[in-house]
Scaffold this active site. Structure first.
Site, mmCIF file in Angstrom:
data_model
loop_
_atom_site.group_PDB
_atom_site.id
_atom_site.type_symbol
_atom_site.label_atom_id
_atom_site.label_comp_id
_atom_site.label_asym_id
_atom_site.label_seq_id
_atom_site.Cartn_x
_atom_site.Cartn_y
_atom_site.Cartn_z
ATOM 1 N N CYS A 9 -23.047 52.450 -39.703
ATOM 2 C CA CYS A 9 -22.811 51.080 -39.295
ATOM 3 C C CYS A 9 -23.099 49.971 -40.624
ATOM 4 O O CYS A 9 -22.935 50.777 -42.164
ATOM 5 C CB CYS A 9 -22.285 50.659 -38.314
ATOM 6 S SG CYS A 9 -20.486 48.923 -38.522
ATOM 7 N N HIS A 17 -19.896 54.157 -34.217
ATOM 8 C CA HIS A 17 -20.886 53.449 -33.232
ATOM 9 C C HIS A 17 -20.335 54.487 -31.981
ATOM 10 O O HIS A 17 -19.826 55.117 -31.944
ATOM 11 C CB HIS A 17 -20.770 52.295 -32.771
ATOM 12 C CG HIS A 17 -20.574 51.907 -34.052
ATOM 13 N ND1 HIS A 17 -22.281 51.067 -33.580
ATOM 14 C CD2 HIS A 17 -19.977 50.982 -34.456
ATOM 15 C CE1 HIS A 17 -22.066 50.214 -34.840
ATOM 16 N NE2 HIS A 17 -20.743 49.407 -34.951
#
Length: 486
Positions: free
Chosen positions: A333, A431
């Site tokens: 991310c 994630h």
């Protein structure tokens, strides 16, 4: 009309007293009794979040508690989520959607409005489920936060729900914590407290009995039970980074993760941190990114400021040295964005508008936008001449472009991530990437480690939920909470 049993709110004398785990355990205990139960947290401040099936964002702990209930998590289980973006401000997320950033004082006044959202979500759950187990936030005795409270007793009074208070004896001063917390509540709030739970006890319970007797005599409230310290217990954390590190000279793989000031979703690494064959280490301020096979840059709520912090710590030089010696680097991310050539924030989405040079290790550029991407995804991860199915969730405001072929092709047709030409650097927005056992195997082989053991992170979470539920059934007098059930 479904048969109802009483809701229950778990409040704590401090943050990290064990509220999240106790709620998860109580939910599983009720589920075992055939009760259709849901978790609820009115207001959560955390950078560990999860994405619900309908594309909303809630605290990670409530997703785990939903797992304990064996139900799908929804935005109504955590209607207010605050994600700190500075020392005095946070992004405000209502029923899964980000509405604005607010400074602390502005939000304090806004809580009168947020209460309507909280009560709307609670009412929905109360109508759908036989019972709701509710988690408070921090302590109900924070004098400066009592006005307009929606997280603890303010909610309990509005919803008219009973409360138990939990304290962590491992911190010391447990009787002062419990007695003092009760004394600082109003009379009506004290009246709704049904009793106390002491958490993390180790030793001879007989040596504690005189204190329990004193507490009950002094307050007129029963001690519902004393939960033992469960050695080796781990369940996805609400926000605090676990101090438990796996360091074993017999481990095969060394993984290092730098801790940014607003690190987010560090539960991404629990599958690595708890793996019996992986030495996992968080690196903080003033420490070096060394002795690693893989360095992983985590997500962050403020990617440009985190990138500046990384450089201030000299971690950029540590990463370059690591790569010169053949080490591997992964970015998740925000960490993925940092590995690129540039990060632009023309509208000041995460702070002051502007642009930052990335680390220049991946051929990607990122522009931060006001629209947050929230989705559960799956796709094919093609790496080291092998393809495996992966799944995870995306929570980010950046839009990243690359000219390279992306290693992940999502089932919705969107490419994700990038790999460097030297094949030493990998980035992805996913994630939960490492929760997949095959991903751990593949990246371990990439780092030169063969035959790493299978470690099922999801099964470990399930075992942890069962373990705390077993302890609750053994050590708490649940008939004092639900006499019609136990």
């Amino acid at each position: 009309m479904i048969k109802k049993i009483s809701p229950l709110m778990v409040q704590g004398t401090t943050s990290d007293a064990g509220k999240s785990v106790l709620v998860a355990g109580l939910c599983r205990v009720l589920y075992r009794k055939g009760i259709k139960v849901a978790p609820f947290k009115p207001q959560n401040m955390a950078l560990n979040s999860a994405v619900t099936k309908d594309g909303g964002e809630i605290g990670r702990a409530q997703a785990v508690q939903a797992q304990a209930c064996c139900v799908e998590p929804t935005v109504h289980m955590n209607p207010v989520l605050l994600k700190p973006c500075s020392d005095t401000g946070a992004q405000v997320i209502l029923q899964g959607k980000a509405i604005t950033d607010m400074e602390a004082q502005s939000y304090h006044d806004y809580k009168k409005v947020a209460l309507n959202t909280v009560m709307d979500s609670y009412t929905r759950l109360d109508e759908e489920y036989q019972s709701v187990v509710i988690e408070g936030a921090g302590s109900p005795a924070e004098i400066n936060l009592r006005a307009n409270d929606i997280a603890n007793m303010g909610f309990a009074e509005e919803a008219d729900v009973p409360v138990i208070i939990v304290a962590d004896i491992d911190r010391g001063g447990v009787f002062a914590h419990l007695y003092g917390t009760l004394e600082l509540l109003s009379e009506s709030e004290q009246n709704r407290v049904k009793g106390f739970v002491i958490n993390h006890f180790r030793g001879d319970i007989g040596l504690l009995q005189s204190g329990l007797d004193w507490l009950e005599a002094k307050t007129g409230k029963p001690v519902i039970g004393v939960l033992p310290y469960l050695h080796g217990f781990n369940l996805d954390a609400e926000d605090a980074i676990s101090a438990v590190q796996n360091v074993d000279e017999q481990a095969k793989l060394n993984v290092v993760v730098p801790v940014f000031t607003r690190i987010s979703n560090h539960t991404d690494f629990d599958a690595l941190r708890l793996h019996p064959q992986i030495n996992f280490r968080y690196v903080g301020k003033g420490e070096r990114l060394d002795n690693a096979d893989i360095i992983i840059l985590p997500g962050t709520k403020s990617v440009r400021s985190a990138l500046e912090y990384l450089r201030q710590q000299g971690w950029d030089n540590d990463i370059l040295k690591h790569l010169r010696y053949g080490g591997k680097v992964i970015g998740i991310c925000g960490g993925y964005q940092m590995l690129g050539e540039s990060i632009s924030d023309p509208d000041g989405v995460e702070g002051v508008a502007g642009a930052s040079d990335g680390l220049g290790l991946l051929p990607v550029t990122t522009v931060l936008t006001g629209e947050k991407r929230l989705s559960n995804v799956e796709g094919m991860f093609t790496f080291n001449s092998e393809s495996i199915l992966v799944s995870g969730y995306e929570i980010h405001v950046g839009r990243t472009k690359t000219n390279n072929t992306s290693p992940i092709q999502l089932t919705n047709g969107t490419p994700d991530g990038a790999v460097s030409d030297c094949k030493q650097i990998l980035g992805t927005y996913l994630h939960g990437f490492f929760d997949n056992q095959e991903v751990v195997r593949l990246v371990s082989e990439w780092a030169g480690v063969k035959d790493i053991e299978t470690f099922d992170h999801q099964q470990r979470n399930e075992q942890a939920i069962e373990r705390i539920a077993d302890a609750i059934e053994e050590h708490l007098e649940l008939s004092k909470l639900w006499p019609d059930v136990f």
